[in-house]
Motif scaffolding. Structure first.
Motif, PDB file in Angstrom:
ATOM      1  N   PRO A  43       0.747  -1.052   0.020  1.00 35.08           N
ATOM      2  CA  PRO A  43       0.169  -0.078  -0.049  1.00 35.08           C
ATOM      3  C   PRO A  43       0.894   1.357  -0.007  1.00 35.08           C
ATOM      4  CG  PRO A  43      -0.748  -1.452   1.550  1.00 35.08           C
ATOM      5  CD  PRO A  43       0.650  -1.986   1.047  1.00 35.08           C
ATOM      6  N   THR A 499      -3.528  -4.870   4.462  1.00 33.77           N
ATOM      7  CA  THR A 499      -4.013  -3.358   4.690  1.00 33.77           C
ATOM      8  C   THR A 499      -4.651  -3.192   6.308  1.00 33.77           C
ATOM      9  OG1 THR A 499      -5.007  -1.458   3.798  1.00 33.77           O
ATOM     10  CG2 THR A 499      -6.002  -3.610   3.633  1.00 33.77           C
ATOM     11  N   TRP A 507      -9.409   2.554  -0.795  1.00 34.34           N
ATOM     12  CA  TRP A 507      -8.674   1.817  -1.560  1.00 34.34           C
ATOM     13  C   TRP A 507      -8.861   0.273  -2.090  1.00 34.34           C
ATOM     14  CZ3 TRP A 507      -3.460  -1.115  -0.582  1.00 34.34           C
ATOM     15  CH2 TRP A 507      -2.760  -1.085  -1.848  1.00 34.34           C
TER      16      TRP A 507
END
Length: 894
Positions: A43, A499, A507
């Motif tokens: 990320p 994440t 996202w």
């Protein structure tokens, strides 16, 4: 051995050496000779600053996975990169310019962007350096930036494609406007906070009565409308009631007078009105409220915008023109009160939207912006999660994903910034517009429309795209899309996404939608969601609270390996980590334990020693036992890894290395290592020590890359990062040697516990008597007398078929017999009894104080819940101490 370990582990010298070595040797470049691929994209951290502790957690988890998969023989690629972070970066650079007495408007657009690039070169370099310091095993030759030329072209291509398909449009709608950064932001960038405000009940005189002065009107000649934002009254175009609200049916087709604004507005009816809120009547301000806007569309009302982009009121507000919105609110209320239009003002708790970046209060504003029609993109993205093609772990996060995706609104993608991907829309002098991938293509498209323009006479849209528009393409643009490259075929879909839950909407969802749309496949099959790192009291890290922890400080103080191991070992599945610095000291001690144990082994290996796997059929009981212990630990480790339970992996290898290997096997084999046995027995002990050490280093390596690589470098020429994943030895749990050694360990542990409960000091060696009638096991234990004596601090050991305990004996049971410790002469029972009685009274006194406190209604009412909980924890700790003291008194015959 050709070299030895220094007497202490020094992270400051070891870590930089391996960072440099790995990069120079391209250790982490993918190996295309391996058939099975495994890929992860990081990320991308914002280019705006340093890595925080949340990044450290996220990157450590990914690195553990990557290092394990590389060891499992896969063609592994881990792509690093950064996000250009439009709003955040522009704010930071403008702040830096402000220190020089300058602002963005002192530059041309191009000049300001040059300044941002200069700043990015510095900040971006810092982030990459910090990732290296964390020991991340990425292929740095693949580093990407969302503003790289290739990625930028891909962004424009996607915009063009969606526009041509009718999924991107430009229109006037209510958006979230930040008056401080002066840009639109998306719905999910708005953070709602509960605030104590005011609910103003305002009198709107009915138009049918000639007097508009509320002081002269009786009840029934005016209506009351409740609002939290009276400054927006100038934008009111109607008052609305619920169609089923009988109180207001007589107002159908009626008008009311809008105070201060001096105009008449209609009373209308719409089912969105909450009959229970306020008076059941609401003002309709379509240009400044999303619900009012949608109601206005249904009721065919014309919106009126009364606010400037900087949060001041505009020319439609008369004398309030130019006043800040909050100052205007005060003055509007004052005027309403002076003129008698306020019926009452109530304290009111309500949810107020704030910009996540900077915290400014958001203003709902009617504005012309660019949007993505999201519903058709969301449907297939919902289905792939429902079908299990994409799996969230923990599964509970799927519910969060569905709730948002099934109620999704069109996405406002335009931002009023200079730093970002500029929207590829071009305007001719006559107002005509085309969307093109370049200015040259735009000229050509205008020509096809019969409009004669040049590159100089057309203008590109001033707005840029939301940062998440480009980062949503990350899993395929980093591999060269839109080119159908070999790497794109190899590494897309990626294997897993790691994440935090806070960017599922920002996202994760957008990557899934874009992957399905442009690649025809999901971007990953697993989404591993981890919690946040909070302080030890459970609070979020915040500069205002003064509790922020810099991971680099922790890495410098305790060593990177200790810090990484801590993050993994205390990471519960899907829950938040509570950061307790004292735990780091414990993991630094673990590093020292590994180092010192390895050093002891190396010191006792001959110069010509070569490592090789031990032959099982020639090993002694202790050897086979430790190999079985390793196998059992390995099984736990792999089972935990299959579920990405990193804390279980870390704790399994920690318990084995510190306990089974260092505290037990190493101690049990010291006599053999020193040579007090046959050469054959000594050689077997060395082989097993080195073999188990190597395999243990292999399992520790994903968590602690630096210390393990350093130790391994003295055993093998190959880098540990590239060695294969350890295999089990294949020693059965039921092997006679394992059963025998488990019994020996049980006896030693029992003797140790008996001594500890009575407080018998380690230097006091006592006799041990074991009563056991099981002949075979008794014979086996007699063979291990030396081990039992050594590790239980006993001076003698006697095996008897029967034994009558004396008053001065301590007695304990184990699985097949009893243990007796004759303590006469080495233990003062009366003195110990007096000490324990005194300790018992002190403990009871402390408990009494705490009990009075936690049962005091005044304390419970005034103290914060976390303070009360801490006091209860203290009480429970004292209770455990009391129980232990009472048991000790019982042991000595109280």
């Amino acid at each position: 051995m050709k070299s030895q370990l220094p007497d202490r582990y020094d992270p400051e010298s070891v870590e930089p050496k391996w960072i440099k070595t790995w990069e120079e040797k391209k250790t982490f470049a993918p190996d295309s000779s391996r058939k099975e691929t495994f890929s992860i994209v990081i990320p991308p951290p914002n280019v705006t600053g340093n890595l925080h502790i949340g990044h450290a957690l996220n990157h450590t988890i990914q690195d553990i996975i990557i290092r394990i998969e590389r060891k499992k023989g896969k063609n592994v690629v881990w792509v690093p990169g950064m996000d250009h972070a439009g709003i955040a970066t522009q704010v930071v650079v403008e702040r830096e310019l402000g220190k020089e007495g300058k602002s963005r408007t002192d530059f041309t657009r191009e000049g300001f962007i040059e300044k941002v690039w200069e700043w990015k070169a510095h900040s971006g370099g810092m982030i990459a350096k910090q990732q290296r310091l964390l020991g991340e095993s990425v292929d740095w030759s693949r580093e990407r930036f969302t503003f790289d030329e290739g990625l930028s072209k891909a962004v424009i291509k996607v915009f063009r494609s969606l526009y041509d398909e009718g999924l991107i449009y430009r229109g006037e709608r209510i958006i979230n406007w930040c008056p401080v950064t002066k840009t639109a932001i998306s719905d999910i960038e708005v953070e709602y906070k509960e605030k104590q405000g005011k609910l103003y009940h305002i009198k709107y005189p009915k138009a049918e009565f000639k007097s508009k002065d509320p002081k002269t009107l009786n009840k029934g000649e005016y209506i009351v409308v409740a609002t939290t934002r009276p400054e927006t009254m100038f934008g009111d175009v109607a008052v609305c009631a619920h169609p089923d609200d009988a109180r207001y049916t007589n107002l159908k087709d009626k008008f009311v007078f809008l105070p201060i604004a001096g105009k008449e507005i209609p009373v209308l009816f719409d089912s969105f009105v909450d009959k229970e809120f306020g008076s059941g009547l609401v003002k309709i301000t379509p240009a400044h409220d999303i619900n009012d806007y949608e109601a206005g569309l249904r009721l065919k009302l014309t919106p009126l915008n009364i606010m400037n982009l900087d949060g001041t009121l505009n020319e439609h507000t008369g004398k309030y023109n130019g006043l800040d919105r909050f100052e205007a609110r005060k003055r509007v209320v004052e005027e309403l009160e002076t003129n008698g239009y306020i019926e009452k003002i109530e304290t009111h708790i309500h949810s107020v939207g704030h910009n996540q970046r900077g915290g400014a209060v958001i203003e709902p504003l009617l504005s012309t912006q660019w949007f993505v029609k999201i519903e058709s993109l969301a449907k297939p993205a919902i289905e792939v999660v429902k079908s299990g093609k994409v799996q969230f772990q923990p599964k509970m996060w799927e519910k969060t994903y569905f709730e948002w995706m099934e109620n999704i609104r069109d996405w406002c993608i335009s931002r009023q910034l200079w730093w970002g991907h500029r929207i590829p829309a071009y305007y001719a002098p006559n107002g005509e517009m085309v969307v093109a991938e370049s200015v040259e293509e735009a000229v050509s498209l205008f020509s096809k429309k019969g409009i004669s323009v040049t590159k100089e006479t057309i203008k590109q849209d001033e707005d840029v795209l939301d940062t998440w528009f480009s980062s949503g393409l990350w899993p395929f643009t980093v591999f060269g899309w839109p080119e159908n490259s070999t790497e794109l075929k190899q590494y897309y879909p990626t294997s897993v996404l790691v994440t935090g839950f806070d960017i599922i909407f920002f996202w994760v969802a957008r990557m899934i939608m874009n992957g399905l749309k442009f690649m025809g496949d999901v971007p990953f099959h697993k989404v591993l969601i981890h919690g946040l790192v909070r302080d030890k009291d459970g609070k979020k890290f915040s500069k205002s609270l003064g509790n922020v922890v810099d991971p680099l400080d922790m890495m410098t103080k305790y060593g990177t390996d200790s810090f990484r191991f801590f993050l993994a070992a205390v990471l519960p599945e899907g829950k938040d980590i509570l950061f307790d610095e004292s735990r780091l000291d414990g993991y630094r001690s673990f590093c020292n334990k590994i180092w010192n144990s390895s050093r002891f082994i190396f010191m006792n290996l001959p110069e010509e020693f070569t490592t090789k796997e031990p032959e099982l059929n020639s090993l002694e009981d202790t050897d086979l036992w430790i190999l079985n212990e390793f196998d059992r630990m390995l099984s736990k480790y792999e089972k935990a890894y299959a579920g990405y339970l990193f804390f279980e992996m870390a704790n399994a290898v920690y318990d084995f290395v510190w306990g089974s290997f260092c505290d037990w096997y190493l101690e049990l084999t010291k006599a053999r290592v020193y040579g007090n046995v046959t050469p054959e027995s000594q050689e077997k002990a060395r082989l097993v020590l080195v073999s188990v050490l190597k395999k243990s280093l292999g399992l520790l390596h994903p968590f602690m890359p630096f210390i393990t690589e350093e130790i391994h470098s003295l055993l093998e020429q190959t880098e540990l990062a590239k060695t294969e994943f350890p295999k089990p030895y294949g020693v059965s749990d039921s092997a006679p040697a394992v059963v025998r050694m488990e019994l020996v360990r049980e006896i030693i542990t029992k003797i140790r516990n008996m001594r500890a409960e009575l407080g018998v000091k380690p230097e006091k060696k006592c006799k041990v008597i074991i009563k056991c009638s099981h002949k075979e096991l008794k014979e086996m234990m007699e063979r291990e007398i030396k081990s039992i004596l050594q590790l239980s601090k006993a001076e003698s050991l006697e095996f008897l078929d029967s034994y009558e305990a004396k008053n001065t004996d301590s007695v304990g049971a184990f699985s097949i017999g009893e243990i007796f410790l004759p303590l006469e002469g080495i233990f003062d029972f009366e003195k110990e009894k007096q000490r324990l009685e005194k300790e018992k009274k002190q403990i009871q006194l402390e408990m009494e104080k705490l009990e009075n406190k936690i049962n005091n209604p005044s304390f419970l009412e005034k103290a914060k819940p976390d303070v009360v909980e801490k006091e209860r924890e203290k009480y429970n700790t004292w209770k455990e101490k009391l129980d232990s003291t009472v048991r000790a008194l019982e042991k000595i015959g109280s």
